[in-house]
Structure formats: structure tokens, C-alpha cells
Motif scaffolding. Structure first.
Motif, PDB file in Angstrom:
ATOM      1  N   ARG A 100      15.367   6.920  13.904  1.00 41.77           N
ATOM      2  CA  ARG A 100      14.049   7.449  14.514  1.00 41.77           C
ATOM      3  C   ARG A 100      13.037   7.403  13.708  1.00 41.77           C
ATOM      4  O   ARG A 100      11.878   7.041  14.170  1.00 41.77           O
ATOM      5  N   ARG A 101      13.043   7.703  12.477  1.00 38.91           N
ATOM      6  CA  ARG A 101      11.998   7.725  11.581  1.00 38.91           C
ATOM      7  C   ARG A 101      11.414   6.411  11.254  1.00 38.91           C
ATOM      8  O   ARG A 101      10.231   5.998  11.326  1.00 38.91           O
ATOM      9  N   TYR A 102      12.400   5.338  11.250  1.00 39.61           N
ATOM     10  CA  TYR A 102      11.923   3.927  11.042  1.00 39.61           C
ATOM     11  C   TYR A 102      11.315   3.756  12.263  1.00 39.61           C
ATOM     12  O   TYR A 102      10.372   2.595  12.332  1.00 39.61           O
ATOM     13  N   GLN A 105       7.808   4.197  12.840  1.00 40.26           N
ATOM     14  CA  GLN A 105       6.798   3.500  11.891  1.00 40.26           C
ATOM     15  C   GLN A 105       6.706   1.951  12.323  1.00 40.26           C
ATOM     16  O   GLN A 105       5.693   1.415  12.013  1.00 40.26           O
TER      17      GLN A 105
END
Length: 213
Positions: A100-102, A105
Motif C-alpha cells: 500500500r505504501r508503494y 507513491q
């Protein structure tokens, strides 16, 4: 994971294939550095293969069974048109948090729809058709995933099934464990299915490519 293809040939093939995006490279490097089983990530060469298959079928909808840290989902999202979508399934919250973090981005991250929970339950509630279905999750359910994937597949779509050589253990008789036996059973079922065409490609740990006749 055993090297079924020598590392120098793998590197040569990567160099002469579609290049890895910066966001995927960063994700791969973090996965290799921090995750307990980084070999679960598909890597640049298989990622390029997934992207090529997505483009060849003109896919708009992709279903992924087994997300891990999100590398393959990004591969699909990068290959899809602006209005394309990737529905990706997983059960592991730790790896999903990295994914989810990537996704947040990445410019293509908005195309990715994460579904947490047992994949068979998620698949049961989904409505097709999907143009590409990628199966890379728990091996003992591979045949169940394949059968449901056939129901969800678009007429001109493809099913891509990862790890079907299983470090070469598919050659062993009797199979050394339950996972190997399940992959052998899947490979036999696909090869004996009169309703599909299939080719087992020796990329990385083996990818089975299946289409309806």
C-alpha cells in the motif's frame, strides 16, 4: 529458490527485456532487504513477461491472487491503459502494508484495488470478466483457484500461474510434500483439460499460460 536458469543468463535476459521502473526497483530492493521470504517477489524478468502478456491481450481488468509486497500488481498497473484496474488479493497484513505504501507513491497506484481476506472467498464474490488472472498464492489451493479463474476469465483472456516448476520438485515421485503434490495435480489437470490451450514457460520458477479454446 534454486536457480533453474544460470544467474548470468537471467541477467542477460533482464538486460534485453522491458526495463524495470524506478518505483518497482525501490520496492524490490526494500523487499529483498527487509522481508523474510523475498524470493516470493516475481522480479524484473517475470515482471516484464507479465507486462507483455497484459499488453498482448489488450487487458483492461486484471485479477491477481497473491499480492505479497505489490511488485507484480505494479507491473500490471503500469501495463494497463489509464482506465484499467487491478484487483489484487492477499491475507498478510505485514506485506500488504508495504504494498500500500508503494501504491500510494506510484502514479499508477490508483488503478490497484486491494482486497484482504481468503482469496477463494474474494473470488466467489467477484464478477468477471477479467482479461488476465495471475495466480501466485498458497499452492495447496492452486487447482481451486484455477477452476474459479476459468469462470471469471474473458473469452480472449489468459490465466498465468506462477511457481509451476516449484524449484524442480515437480519431477519428484512420490512428491516430497503437500505443496509439490498440489502443483503436480494442477499441471496434470491443465494439461488434460480439453477446453484450454496451455504452455508451461520456463521463466524463473515456471509460469503456466492458459487460454480458453
Amino acid at each position: 529458490m534454486k536457480e533453474l536458469v544460470p544467474a548470468d543468463l537471467e541477467a542477460y535476459a533482464e538486460t534485453h527485456s522491458m526495463s524495470e521502473s524506478a518505483i518497482r526497483r525501490a520496492l524490490r530492493e526494500e523487499t529483498e532487504r527487509t522481508m523474510e521470504l523475498p524470493q516470493m517477489l516475481v522480479g524484473p524478468l517475470e515482471g516484464a513477461f507479465l507486462q507483455m502478456m497484459t499488453k498482448l491481450v489488450g487487458a483492461k481488468r486484471v485479477l491477481e491472487i497473491g499480492m505479497f509486497t505489490g511488485y507484480s500488481a505494479l507491473c500490471f498497473a503500469e501495463a494497463l491503459p489509464e482506465d484499467g484496474t487491478v484487483v489484487t488479493c492477499d491475507v498478510d497484513e505485514e506485506s500488504a502494508a508495504v504494498a500500500r505504501r508503494y501504491f500510494a507513491q506510484a502514479p499508477v497506484g490508483k488503478k490497484i484495488d486491494v482486497r484482504m481476506g481468503p482469496a477463494l472467498e474474494t473470488m466467489r464474490d467477484l464478477t468477471g470478466p477479467f482479461d488476465v488472472i495471475f495466480i501466485d498464492a498458497d499452492k495447496t489451493n492452486y487447482l481451486n483457484y484455477y477452476r474459479r479463474a476459468l469462470d471469471l476469465l474473458a473469452p480472449a483472456g489468459v490465466i498465468l500461474i506462477d511457481n509451476v516448476l516449484w524449484n524442480g520438485d515437480v519431477l519428484k515421485q512420490p512428491p516430497p510434500d503437500e505443496k509439490t503434490a498440489a502443483i503436480q495435480e494442477l499441471n496434470r489437470a491443465v494439461a488434460g483439460d480439453p477446453g484450454v490451450d496451455a504452455v508451461l514457460v520456463t521463466i524463473r520458477d515456471g509460469v503456466l499460460v492458459v487460454r480458453k479454446k
